[in-house]
Design a protein around this motif. Structure first.
Motif, PDB file in Angstrom:
ATOM      1  N   ILE A 124      -5.900  11.996  -3.189  1.00  0.00           N
ATOM      2  CA  ILE A 124      -5.948  11.051  -4.309  1.00  0.00           C
ATOM      3  C   ILE A 124      -4.691  11.192  -5.151  1.00  0.00           C
ATOM      4  N   PHE A 125      -4.285  12.426  -5.406  1.00  0.00           N
ATOM      5  CA  PHE A 125      -3.069  12.661  -6.182  1.00  0.00           C
ATOM      6  C   PHE A 125      -1.840  12.146  -5.433  1.00  0.00           C
ATOM      7  N   GLU A 126      -1.766  12.451  -4.153  1.00  0.00           N
ATOM      8  CA  GLU A 126      -0.617  12.035  -3.336  1.00  0.00           C
ATOM      9  C   GLU A 126      -0.487  10.514  -3.258  1.00  0.00           C
ATOM     10  N   LEU A 127      -1.623   9.828  -3.131  1.00  0.00           N
ATOM     11  CA  LEU A 127      -1.616   8.381  -2.876  1.00  0.00           C
ATOM     12  C   LEU A 127      -1.762   7.536  -4.139  1.00  0.00           C
ATOM     13  N   GLY A 128      -2.122   8.171  -5.239  1.00  0.00           N
ATOM     14  CA  GLY A 128      -2.308   7.425  -6.473  1.00  0.00           C
ATOM     15  C   GLY A 128      -3.619   6.665  -6.525  1.00  0.00           C
ATOM     16  N   GLY A 129      -4.568   7.046  -5.683  1.00  0.00           N
ATOM     17  CA  GLY A 129      -5.869   6.396  -5.661  1.00  0.00           C
ATOM     18  C   GLY A 129      -6.721   6.968  -4.551  1.00  0.00           C
ATOM     19  N   ASP A 130      -8.013   6.664  -4.609  1.00  0.00           N
ATOM     20  CA  ASP A 130      -8.959   7.187  -3.624  1.00  0.00           C
ATOM     21  C   ASP A 130      -9.101   6.189  -2.480  1.00  0.00           C
ATOM     22  N   TYR A 131      -8.167   6.243  -1.554  1.00  0.00           N
ATOM     23  CA  TYR A 131      -8.173   5.335  -0.406  1.00  0.00           C
ATOM     24  C   TYR A 131      -9.043   5.845   0.725  1.00  0.00           C
ATOM     25  N   PHE A 132      -9.253   7.145   0.781  1.00  0.00           N
ATOM     26  CA  PHE A 132     -10.024   7.766   1.845  1.00  0.00           C
ATOM     27  C   PHE A 132     -11.061   8.676   1.195  1.00  0.00           C
ATOM     28  N   GLY A 133     -12.294   8.562   1.589  1.00  0.00           N
ATOM     29  CA  GLY A 133     -13.367   9.299   0.938  1.00  0.00           C
ATOM     30  C   GLY A 133     -13.478  10.750   1.369  1.00  0.00           C
ATOM     31  N   LEU A 134     -14.326  11.454   0.637  1.00  0.00           N
ATOM     32  CA  LEU A 134     -14.588  12.859   0.927  1.00  0.00           C
ATOM     33  C   LEU A 134     -15.156  13.038   2.337  1.00  0.00           C
ATOM     34  N   ALA A 135     -15.984  12.111   2.784  1.00  0.00           N
ATOM     35  CA  ALA A 135     -16.564  12.224   4.129  1.00  0.00           C
ATOM     36  C   ALA A 135     -15.464  12.229   5.192  1.00  0.00           C
TER      37      ALA A 135
ATOM     38  N   VAL B  97      -1.089   5.667   3.044  1.00  0.00           N
ATOM     39  CA  VAL B  97      -2.150   4.781   3.527  1.00  0.00           C
ATOM     40  C   VAL B  97      -1.649   4.029   4.749  1.00  0.00           C
ATOM     41  N   ARG B  98      -0.451   3.498   4.664  1.00  0.00           N
ATOM     42  CA  ARG B  98       0.117   2.759   5.803  1.00  0.00           C
ATOM     43  C   ARG B  98       0.250   3.643   7.038  1.00  0.00           C
ATOM     44  N   ASN B  99       0.520   4.923   6.826  1.00  0.00           N
ATOM     45  CA  ASN B  99       0.714   5.865   7.938  1.00  0.00           C
ATOM     46  C   ASN B  99      -0.571   6.587   8.348  1.00  0.00           C
ATOM     47  N   ASN B 100      -1.707   6.283   7.713  1.00  0.00           N
ATOM     48  CA  ASN B 100      -2.942   7.048   7.935  1.00  0.00           C
ATOM     49  C   ASN B 100      -2.685   8.541   7.755  1.00  0.00           C
ATOM     50  N   ASN B 101      -1.879   8.855   6.759  1.00  0.00           N
ATOM     51  CA  ASN B 101      -1.426  10.219   6.492  1.00  0.00           C
ATOM     52  C   ASN B 101      -1.734  10.528   5.023  1.00  0.00           C
ATOM     53  N   PRO B 102      -3.006  10.840   4.724  1.00  0.00           N
ATOM     54  CA  PRO B 102      -3.452  10.967   3.338  1.00  0.00           C
ATOM     55  C   PRO B 102      -2.738  12.008   2.499  1.00  0.00           C
ATOM     56  N   LEU B 103      -2.102  12.985   3.132  1.00  0.00           N
ATOM     57  CA  LEU B 103      -1.419  14.036   2.382  1.00  0.00           C
ATOM     58  C   LEU B 103       0.094  14.006   2.583  1.00  0.00           C
ATOM     59  N   ASN B 104       0.600  12.909   3.120  1.00  0.00           N
ATOM     60  CA  ASN B 104       2.047  12.724   3.276  1.00  0.00           C
ATOM     61  C   ASN B 104       2.716  13.899   3.982  1.00  0.00           C
ATOM     62  N   ILE B 105       2.201  14.228   5.160  1.00  0.00           N
ATOM     63  CA  ILE B 105       2.774  15.310   5.970  1.00  0.00           C
ATOM     64  C   ILE B 105       4.075  14.812   6.580  1.00  0.00           C
ATOM     65  N   ARG B 106       5.104  15.605   6.402  1.00  0.00           N
ATOM     66  CA  ARG B 106       6.421  15.247   6.943  1.00  0.00           C
ATOM     67  C   ARG B 106       6.439  15.443   8.459  1.00  0.00           C
ATOM     68  N   LYS B 107       7.317  14.703   9.112  1.00  0.00           N
ATOM     69  CA  LYS B 107       7.484  14.838  10.562  1.00  0.00           C
ATOM     70  C   LYS B 107       7.950  16.240  10.905  1.00  0.00           C
ATOM     71  N   GLY B 108       7.586  16.659  12.109  1.00  0.00           N
ATOM     72  CA  GLY B 108       8.066  17.953  12.548  1.00  0.00           C
ATOM     73  C   GLY B 108       7.183  18.634  13.572  1.00  0.00           C
ATOM     74  N   ASN B 109       5.939  18.223  13.679  1.00  0.00           N
ATOM     75  CA  ASN B 109       5.029  18.821  14.660  1.00  0.00           C
ATOM     76  C   ASN B 109       4.448  17.734  15.542  1.00  0.00           C
TER      77      ASN B 109
ATOM     78  N   LEU C 202       0.834  -1.190   0.000  1.00  0.00           N
ATOM     79  CA  LEU C 202       0.000   0.000   0.000  1.00  0.00           C
ATOM     80  C   LEU C 202       0.879   1.254   0.000  1.00  0.00           C
ATOM     81  N   PRO C 203       0.370   2.361  -0.540  1.00  0.00           N
ATOM     82  CA  PRO C 203       1.142   3.604  -0.507  1.00  0.00           C
ATOM     83  C   PRO C 203       1.499   3.999   0.926  1.00  0.00           C
ATOM     84  N   ARG C 204       2.619   4.635   1.064  1.00  0.00           N
ATOM     85  CA  ARG C 204       3.129   5.058   2.367  1.00  0.00           C
ATOM     86  C   ARG C 204       2.091   5.855   3.153  1.00  0.00           C
TER      87      ARG C 204
END
Length: 137
Positions: free
Chosen positions: A117-128, A14-26, A10-12
């Motif tokens: 969707i763009f970040e993950l290459g698919g719609d893994y998490f819905g609009l809701a 998705v595995r991290n429950n981080n739909p927008l690939n936020i980098r560590k730091g906060n 699975l995309p990173r």
């Protein structure tokens, strides 16, 4: 539930429950222990969307980053080898906005959903789920 052998494929984000690939730091609400050296991990993707909404509604708006093009350009700059122009066009197409549209609170969830969707290459998490995250921000 994804079998353990399929999980690693699975995309990173998705595995991290981080739909927008936020980098560590906060220290984020809903953050969990991460074994990923570069990116945040959340207990639920809703908290990943929440963190993204906090960034856009807070730090970005304070700096005058308010249009779709501005948000995506700062989120995924070409200097990081991102296809930023294509990213902007994709989010604009998915949301019905244009590059110069202001990303208001009313359109933030659809924008973040399209970005995920763009970040993950698919719609893994819905609009809701994106809307839940925005509502928590």
């Amino acid at each position: 539930m994804v079998a353990a052998t399929g999980y690693s494929k699975l995309p990173r984000g998705v595995r991290n429950n981080n739909p927008l690939n936020i980098r560590k730091g906060n220290d984020w609400q809903g953050e969990t222990v991460s074994f990923d050296g570069a990116f945040e991990s959340f207990i639920n993707p809703v908290y990943g969307f929440r963190a993204a909404a906090v960034i856009v509604k807070g730090a970005y708006r304070i700096r005058g980053i308010t249009t779709l093009a501005d948000v995506v350009t700062v989120w995924a700059p070409e200097s990081d080898n991102n296809p930023t122009t294509h990213y902007i066009d994709y989010v604009a197409d998915k949301t019905g906005l244009n590059a110069s549209s202001t990303v208001t609170d009313e359109v933030l969830a659809p924008v973040l959903h399209a970005m995920s969707i763009f970040e993950l290459g698919g719609d893994y998490f819905g609009l809701a789920m994106a809307q839940q995250g925005v509502n928590l921000a």
